[in-house]
Design an enzyme around this catalytic site. Sequence first.
Site, PDB file in Angstrom:
ATOM      1  N   LYS A   1      -1.647  -1.401  -3.913  1.00 55.38           N
ATOM      2  CA  LYS A   1      -2.656  -0.347  -3.794  1.00 55.38           C
ATOM      3  C   LYS A   1      -1.914   0.972  -3.950  1.00 55.38           C
ATOM      4  CE  LYS A   1      -5.940   1.885  -0.662  1.00 55.38           C
ATOM      5  NZ  LYS A   1      -6.550   1.922   0.687  1.00 55.38           N
TER       6      LYS A   1
ATOM      7  N   TYR B   1       0.850  -1.196   0.000  1.00 57.58           N
ATOM      8  CA  TYR B   1       0.000   0.000   0.000  1.00 57.58           C
ATOM      9  C   TYR B   1       0.884   1.244   0.000  1.00 57.58           C
ATOM     10  CZ  TYR B   1      -3.594   3.194   1.993  1.00 57.58           C
ATOM     11  OH  TYR B   1      -4.470   4.232   2.238  1.00 57.58           O
TER      12      TYR B   1
ATOM     13  N   ILE C   1      -9.396  -0.150  -4.075  1.00 55.07           N
ATOM     14  CA  ILE C   1      -9.598  -0.407  -2.647  1.00 55.07           C
ATOM     15  C   ILE C   1     -10.158   0.888  -2.100  1.00 55.07           C
ATOM     16  CG2 ILE C   1      -8.506  -1.001  -0.463  1.00 55.07           C
ATOM     17  CD1 ILE C   1      -6.513  -2.684  -2.008  1.00 55.07           C
TER      18      ILE C   1
END
Length: 252
Positions: A109, A81, A148
């Site tokens: 992400k 992420y 997401i």
Amino acid sequence: MSWDEHIMLIGHTVNCFGASIKVIGNTGSNSTQEAIHATEQGFAVGMHAALHINPYYGKTSLEGMISHFESVLPMGPTIIYNVPSRTGQDIPPLVIQSVARSPNLAGVKECVGNDRIEQYTSDGIIVWSGNDDQCHDSRWDYGATGVISVTSNLVPGLIRELMFCGKNPLLNSRLLPLIEWLFHEPNPIGLNTALAQLGVVRPVFRLPYVPLPLAKRVEFVNIVKILGRENFVGEKDVQVLDDDDFILIGRY
């Protein structure tokens, strides 16, 4: 949340929904030791994959970042992420390309933007957008697998339609006022306020988070009416709520 609460929530989610969806547990930390321990616990209670942030505040070198991720990748499927606005440090492509050698890297992400997403997808790396306001174009113009998403907690059906039912700039434009409202203050302030107004959660905030002010809550009621209450989670009528309806907790 404490780490005990964090792992309990992952286990509870697996118990309730793990047979029908993939549960991705956020077990990242700026401490490698803590990330390893939390990830062990997360997989032990049944999560299907881990979400890992790069070390924040106490930032490290690129070599240290690679070593951090390489310490958790062998434990199971992992999504990295990248959100520099929160961590204070970008995860550059060099790091992702290095750790992409691991078969456990499920993808990234990415919150830096669509040019970065296109760079990764061109290299065969799976990417989910981390920016709700860009995710439509990320998906249909830059190769992202999906998003997401914060907004999907409120209107899951509409976000699913946006991601999987073809390019739809009209739906995207309809959703942008809600997305802008949600990010008026840092997430999850807007989301928690909205869920309380929808009657899905109790109006309890753990400090330092506090609800959005009255004017923004009135604005949310109007957004719900425009998009249609049936598209939002929950079954109760949306309410403005008074300031006194919210409970703020400093010690818990």
